[in-house]
Design an enzyme around this catalytic site. Structure first.
Site, PDB file in Angstrom:
ATOM      1  N   GLU A  55       0.856  -1.194   0.000  1.00 44.95           N
ATOM      2  CA  GLU A  55       0.000   0.000   0.000  1.00 44.95           C
ATOM      3  C   GLU A  55       0.883   1.233   0.000  1.00 44.95           C
ATOM      4  O   GLU A  55       1.840   1.315   0.752  1.00 44.95           O
ATOM      5  CB  GLU A  55      -0.904  -0.046   1.243  1.00 44.95           C
ATOM      6  CG  GLU A  55      -1.623   1.240   1.594  1.00 44.95           C
ATOM      7  CD  GLU A  55      -2.528   1.763   0.483  1.00 44.95           C
ATOM      8  OE1 GLU A  55      -3.301   0.980  -0.094  1.00 44.95           O
ATOM      9  OE2 GLU A  55      -2.424   2.977   0.180  1.00 44.95           O
ATOM     10  N   SER A  64     -20.013   7.330   0.061  1.00 47.66           N
ATOM     11  CA  SER A  64     -21.341   7.534   0.658  1.00 47.66           C
ATOM     12  C   SER A  64     -21.661   6.530   1.759  1.00 47.66           C
ATOM     13  O   SER A  64     -22.688   6.665   2.427  1.00 47.66           O
ATOM     14  CB  SER A  64     -22.421   7.443  -0.419  1.00 47.66           C
ATOM     15  OG  SER A  64     -22.143   8.317  -1.478  1.00 47.66           O
ATOM     16  N   ILE A  91     -22.644   3.465   1.579  1.00 43.14           N
ATOM     17  CA  ILE A  91     -23.919   2.841   1.227  1.00 43.14           C
ATOM     18  C   ILE A  91     -23.676   1.417   0.732  1.00 43.14           C
ATOM     19  O   ILE A  91     -22.719   1.167   0.002  1.00 43.14           O
ATOM     20  CB  ILE A  91     -24.571   3.617   0.046  1.00 43.14           C
ATOM     21  CG1 ILE A  91     -24.808   5.075   0.405  1.00 43.14           C
ATOM     22  CG2 ILE A  91     -25.856   2.950  -0.427  1.00 43.14           C
ATOM     23  CD1 ILE A  91     -25.768   5.282   1.511  1.00 43.14           C
ATOM     24  N   HIS A 136     -25.540  -0.560  -1.746  1.00 41.14           N
ATOM     25  CA  HIS A 136     -26.610  -0.445  -2.733  1.00 41.14           C
ATOM     26  C   HIS A 136     -27.325  -1.774  -2.885  1.00 41.14           C
ATOM     27  O   HIS A 136     -26.690  -2.825  -2.911  1.00 41.14           O
ATOM     28  CB  HIS A 136     -26.036  -0.009  -4.088  1.00 41.14           C
ATOM     29  CG  HIS A 136     -25.480   1.376  -4.071  1.00 41.14           C
ATOM     30  ND1 HIS A 136     -26.241   2.479  -4.343  1.00 41.14           N
ATOM     31  CD2 HIS A 136     -24.237   1.833  -3.785  1.00 41.14           C
ATOM     32  CE1 HIS A 136     -25.486   3.578  -4.231  1.00 41.14           C
ATOM     33  NE2 HIS A 136     -24.266   3.205  -3.895  1.00 41.14           N
ATOM     34  N   SER A 175     -18.365   3.267  -7.752  1.00 37.24           N
ATOM     35  CA  SER A 175     -19.630   2.895  -7.135  1.00 37.24           C
ATOM     36  C   SER A 175     -20.391   1.964  -8.076  1.00 37.24           C
ATOM     37  O   SER A 175     -20.455   2.242  -9.270  1.00 37.24           O
ATOM     38  CB  SER A 175     -20.463   4.144  -6.864  1.00 37.24           C
ATOM     39  OG  SER A 175     -21.694   3.789  -6.310  1.00 37.24           O
ATOM     40  N   SER A 234     -20.240  -1.716  -2.015  1.00 36.45           N
ATOM     41  CA  SER A 234     -21.302  -2.720  -1.878  1.00 36.45           C
ATOM     42  C   SER A 234     -20.852  -4.063  -2.429  1.00 36.45           C
ATOM     43  O   SER A 234     -21.227  -5.123  -1.923  1.00 36.45           O
ATOM     44  CB  SER A 234     -22.545  -2.284  -2.650  1.00 36.45           C
ATOM     45  OG  SER A 234     -22.785  -0.912  -2.515  1.00 36.45           O
ATOM     46  N   CYS A 241     -11.965  11.212  23.768  1.00 40.95           N
ATOM     47  CA  CYS A 241     -12.792  11.985  22.830  1.00 40.95           C
ATOM     48  C   CYS A 241     -14.148  12.204  23.478  1.00 40.95           C
ATOM     49  O   CYS A 241     -14.912  11.271  23.686  1.00 40.95           O
ATOM     50  CB  CYS A 241     -12.949  11.224  21.513  1.00 40.95           C
ATOM     51  SG  CYS A 241     -14.228  11.887  20.430  1.00 40.95           S
ATOM     52  N   CYS A 275     -16.643  18.334  17.526  1.00 43.83           N
ATOM     53  CA  CYS A 275     -15.547  19.304  17.661  1.00 43.83           C
ATOM     54  C   CYS A 275     -14.392  18.935  16.741  1.00 43.83           C
ATOM     55  O   CYS A 275     -13.399  19.662  16.661  1.00 43.83           O
ATOM     56  CB  CYS A 275     -15.094  19.455  19.106  1.00 43.83           C
ATOM     57  SG  CYS A 275     -13.758  18.384  19.641  1.00 43.83           S
TER      58      CYS A 275
END
Lengths: 476, 121, 421
Positions: A31, A45, A47, A49, A335, A339, A397, A434
């Protein structure tokens, strides 16, 4: 010599690594960034789908539906946040009905279950904040939301548990054919492997073009987003898409698995493969489109805006296959790539398995426990946890109530957090309202202590993203 | 005669002051709402001074730094000399509020004192 | 866990003053819950001087000012817990909190004082476009790093926002060896005190650019520069962009009261202040829950925080010792003509001691010159004062006499407004 080197530790690379770890083999993920989940996988997003959108007959459609079906089971096995909230594609004008019906038909052909058309009243009953102009909607009860970081880290950790190695800060600068395999030149040295998987996201074209004369071009397609405070939880229940039509192409409004509301994205083709800068025009575009399908969206409660890049290729189709002996592309994963990730992992692992004929890994353990969330425990168990390890009583946090115990856990995982963003994406420390104002100095101290590095070596996100440049008066 | 406009820094009110000067002599101060304003304006025109606050490293304390200030105002032109003189100061914990950190900062004759307690760890 | 009559959430200036006042008013059983590792709150990192002129008639630094109150809390032996996070405040005032020593615990006090303070508006909430590299800090975060830990977050600095913290940090960074290139302010006026512009910017030749904002942030890993543009009617003007190479952007763009606990308890929030709507006793919509300090509305001076918090402490003591007041006439306070909000939002005249004074605090929405602050009870003018200059950065106080309020005890409303002088 490695059996497989996977280039890219995004959700695709990690899903492939995890599937390949079912086999005996020496597998390495390389990587370029400092951590897992640093490219497209970190800014999208979030999501899952349902699979009605991708054109019937495409690989995209097939893998989306498969991935969507696999996701709930995977969430249990690998302990990441997934919620089957449902999705709605809202039609704003009666004249767009043919397009809505076409989407419905396409979904049926793709094999998406339980699809139905909701008319105005049913729609309003389901989503009180839907626009008064909404006429009807395609309802997909199998639509879902997922924590993209959680999914990617879960896949990576489970792969690592089953023997996959990870090497970060290792941009691949060349791939060359050698006898019986490939030479992979990285920023951290040259490696040899029998097979290569190219899961390099927006850089997949560069890797592809190192070995193939049939060149590929991936265009980074930028999407700008707003993320709203958790106080907006419940504003919408389903993921709300707007049907492209009379009022243009809208943006989605969706809950996140952690209770925020996400609004976006734009779709702006750019040149810079690291061009994740938001622009005023992009943010204005999201703002102006955000109010089409829903009403009274509390954009004033925005806690952050960000941009992510999709790996767009002109054919708008996943490009998965062996393009040279032992070199497998997993490219153009735009996209619904998130998913589809579980299904992409299986498909690519099958292809690689077919090439290398690897034996089954008898010790494969497909389960993984996520970072312990004390808030999810009963009061008794929570109290017992703090007695056993007081670090779980020390809130670092404030906004997300994340304790020192969780942060230390995140740092000592494999692969573990090495930066402020690494801690943030694993634990949510600094992810709240914050935005790390209070906790970042304290998280920096914990990183410095646990990693045994001085404070001026602690970074926001690896590389040169140092947070401290010196000490008081050092230049006077 | 010349007129100089100042903002009083004596308190948060920030009165706009007008000073009438003849050479380096202050003839009059107007615009002030209290006598501190008059005093500030005369000093600002002849010998401007400031209280300096800063930090000093602590060794063996529960905190890494202790906040400090000049016990009274020092000439404005000496601000950076004072701060530089604090650069290499290390003070062992415990530190007490009011404790003298440097007896005479940058030859001003003004001591620098701690403005906070730091316990030993 | 031991039970307490009064729980004070927050051990900063508001919490400390409230505790001292409540004890002096007769409440024996008080507990302060503080999330940081020492009492004093944000004052611990405000090492500059300028605090306490009203309260102590001398100019103190933040830690010295806090120290005076911490000493009183210790002398009065008021118990407190540090590194303790309150996780929940229930409508019945049950406080759920956690720390490493006691674990997870609950307290069921008779009264609660909210004193959680405020937080800074982060970059994300400002919608500044550009990259998101290291080197973007809120001024308060940088203040903590420099003043408490001795670390420099940057060497070449641009500051957005001319609130007091931004101005103070311009000087602090300069005195620690950094170069502050410019302070930009979106509004046509500074949000900070005039004295701070003089002694934090002018003294060091740091330019203040009013009606300017950051329209781009460059640098993928660490900030490499920012672009400023002039602003008219809230919009950047194309063609006015100026590029500043820098490694750090500090943000001082407003403070937001931290009312997540108040909301979870069901306390009514004033949308203008983002703080609880309180009556003359600084009591919220939940009887027995009081609020003071920056959690209630953002103050410009800590002296007023202490004063307000002491009043909350006294009122909480009365609630604990005498019980809930009987229902009576509650006159709502309305504001208009430049007055953005008032604290309190209502007054119950019958609750006031005969010689009491109700401080009515408010801020204005713009810079005004030569106005009169006027207060009406119903149709009758009950207060007026000339104001030469009014600015959004400065909190105003009007003291209303109980006797006058009681005279107009049946007024339908109290109106606060600015009129031409």
């Amino acid at each position: 010599m490695y059996d497989v080197i996977i280039i890219g530790a995004g959700v695709s690379g990690c899903a492939i690594a995890r599937e390949l770890s079912r086999k005996k083999g020496k597998i390495l993920v390389v990587e370029r960034a400092e951590d897992v989940c640093c490219g497209t996988s970190k800014a999208n997003s979030a999501i899952v789908h349902a699979g009605y959108d991708a054109k019937h007959g495409t690989l995209m459609a097939k893998l989306n539906v498969q991935g969507s079906r696999m996701m709930p089971g995977l969430a249990k096995e690998l302990d990441f946040h997934y919620e089957n909230n449902g999705s709605l594609v809202v039609m704003m004008s009666e004249e767009d009905r043919p397009a809505l019906m076409a989407l419905y038909e396409n979904g049926l052909k793709n094999g998406v279950e339980q699809l139905q058309i909701l008319e105005r009243d049913a729609l309003r009953a389901m989503e009180p904040n839907i626009s008064d102009n909404a006429v009807a909607a395609l309802y997909a009860p199998t639509g879902a939301i997922v924590c993209p970081f959680g999914l990617t880290f879960a896949l990576a950790e489970n792969a690592a548990k089953n023997g996959v190695q990870f090497q970060f800060d290792s941009e691949v600068t060349d791939v060359q054919k050698i006898d019986g395999g490939w030479k992979v030149v990285t920023a951290k040295g040259t490696l040899e492997t029998k097979a290569v998987v190219n899961a390099a996201g927006v850089y997949a074209d560069k890797i592809h073009n190192m070995v193939s004369s049939e060149t590929m071009t991936i265009t980074p397609r930028r999407g700008d987003y707003f993320l709203l405070d958790r106080a907006t939880q419940g504003f919408v229940k389903n993921t709300i898409f707007q049907l492209p039509g009379k009022y243009g192409k809208g943006v989605l409004v969706a809950p996140t698995v952690h209770g925020n509301t996400i609004v976006g994205p734009t779709a702006i083709d750019i040149e810079d493969k690291d061009g994740t800068a938001t622009t005023q025009a992009g943010l204005d575009d999201v703002r102006s489109k955000s109010g089409i399908a829903v009403k009274n969206l509390p954009l004033r409660q925005t806690i952050t805006s960000f941009a992510g890049l999709r790996a767009h290729e002109a054919r708008h189709e996943f490009f998965i296959g062996e393009i040279a002996p032992g070199f497998v592309d997993c490219a153009a994963i735009e996209s619904p790539g998130l998913s589809s990730a579980p299904a992409i992992g299986v498909m690519v692992a099958d292809i690689v398995g077919g090439i290398l004929h690897l034996e089954d890994n008898p010790n494969f353990d497909g389960t993984r426990k996520g970072i312990l969330d004390p808030k999810a425990l009963s009061p008794e168990a929570h109290a017992a946890l703090i007695r056993e390890n007081p670090a779980y009583g020390n809130v670092i946090c404030r906004c997300e109530t994340i304790t020192e115990g969780e942060i230390v856990d995140a740092i000592h995982r494999t692969p573990g957090a090495r930066s402020l963003d690494g801690v943030k994406r694993r634990t949510r420390a600094g992810m709240g309202r914050c935005q790390g104002g209070f906790c970042s100095p304290r998280v920096m101290e914990i990183l410095s202590r646990e990693l045994g590095i001085p404070m001026d070596q602690v970074t926001k996100s690896g590389g040169n993203s140092k947070l401290i440049v010196g000490t008081n008066k050092d230049s006077l | 005669m010349k007129k100089v406009n100042l903002i009083c820094i004596g308190c948060p009110l920030g009165c706009p002051l007008t000073v009438e000067m003849e050479g380096d002599q202050v003839l009059s101060v107007t615009g002030n709402t209290c006598k501190n304003g008059d005093k500030y304006a005369r000093k600002e025109m002849t010998n401007p001074t400031r209280v300096i606050t800063s930090t000093v490293r602590v060794t063996g304390g529960k905190l890494a730094m202790v906040s400090v200030k000049t016990a009274s105002d020092v000439p404005k032109g000496k601000i950076f000399d004072c701060v530089k003189a604090l650069k290499d100061v290390d003070i062992p914990a415990p530190v007490h509020m009011g404790q003298v950190i440097v007896a005479d900062i940058a030859g001003t004759g003004v001591p620098v004192i701690a403005t906070k307690n730091v316990d030993a760890c | 866990m031991k039970e307490y009559d009064l729980v004070i959430i927050g051990g900063g200036p508001a919490g400390l003053a409230a505790a001292v006042a409540a004890r002096n008013a007769g409440v024996e059983s008080i507990l302060i819950l503080e999330r940081d590792n020492e009492l004093g709150g944000i004052l611990n990192q405000c090492i500059h001087s300028g605090f306490g002129l009203h309260t102590f008639q001398e100019e103190l630094t933040g830690p010295e000012y806090a120290g005076r109150f911490i000493d009183q809390v210790k002398q009065l032996q008021i118990p407190y817990k540090l590194k303790t996070m309150v996780l929940d405040l229930a409508p019945d005032k049950t406080v759920t909190a956690m720390n490493a020593e006691d674990g997870l615990f609950q307290i069921h006090p008779k009264a609660v004082i909210l004193a959680m303070g405020c937080r800074e508006r982060p970059r994300g909430a400002l919608n500044i476009p550009g990259f998101r590299p290291a080197g973007i800090y809120t001024a308060g975060t940088a203040q903590r790093l420099v003043n408490m830990e001795g670390y420099l977050p940057g060497r070449n600095v641009v500051i957005l926002g001319s609130g007091d913290i931004g101005l103070i940090m311009a000087r602090r960074m300069t005195l620690e060896g950094a170069k502050v290139h410019v302070v930009a302010e979106l509004m046509p006026y500074s949000g900070g005190l005039k004295r701070n512009i003089v002694q934090c910017l002018d003294d060091f030749g740091i330019p203040l650019k009013l009606s300017h904002t950051v329209v781009d942030i460059q640098g993928k890993e660490r900030v490499e520069g920012i672009t400023l543009a002039r602003v008219e009617n809230g919009k950047p003007i194309p063609g006015t962009e100026e590029h500043y190479p820098c490694d750090t952007l500090l943000l001082s763009c407003g403070l937001i009261p931290e009312n997540e606990l108040s909301r979870s308890a069901g306390v009514t929030i004033n949308p203008v202040t983002n703080g609880p709507a309180v009556n003359e006793s600084l009591e919220t919509s939940i009887p027995g829950v009081f609020a003071a300090g920056n959690v209630l509305h953002v103050h410009d001076l800590v002296d007023y925080v202490s004063e307000e918090a002491a009043a909350a402490g006294v009122h909480a003591a009365r609630y604990i010792l005498q019980g809930q007041s009987p229902a009576g006439n509650e006159i709502p306070i309305r504001c208009e003509g430049g007055v953005r909000y008032t604290v309190p939002v209502s007054i119950r005249p019958q609750e006031l001691e005969a010689d009491a004074v109700v401080p009515l605090r408010f801020r204005v929405g713009n810079v005004y010159q030569n106005k009169r602050i006027v207060v009406y009870a119903g149709e009758t003018q009950i207060f007026q004062r000339k104001a030469r200059v009014l600015a959004p950065g400065e909190m105003e106080t009007v003291n209303l006499k109980a006797s006058v309020l009681q005279e107009h005890g049946d007024a339908p409303e109290i109106l606060v407004k600015l009129e031409d002088a």
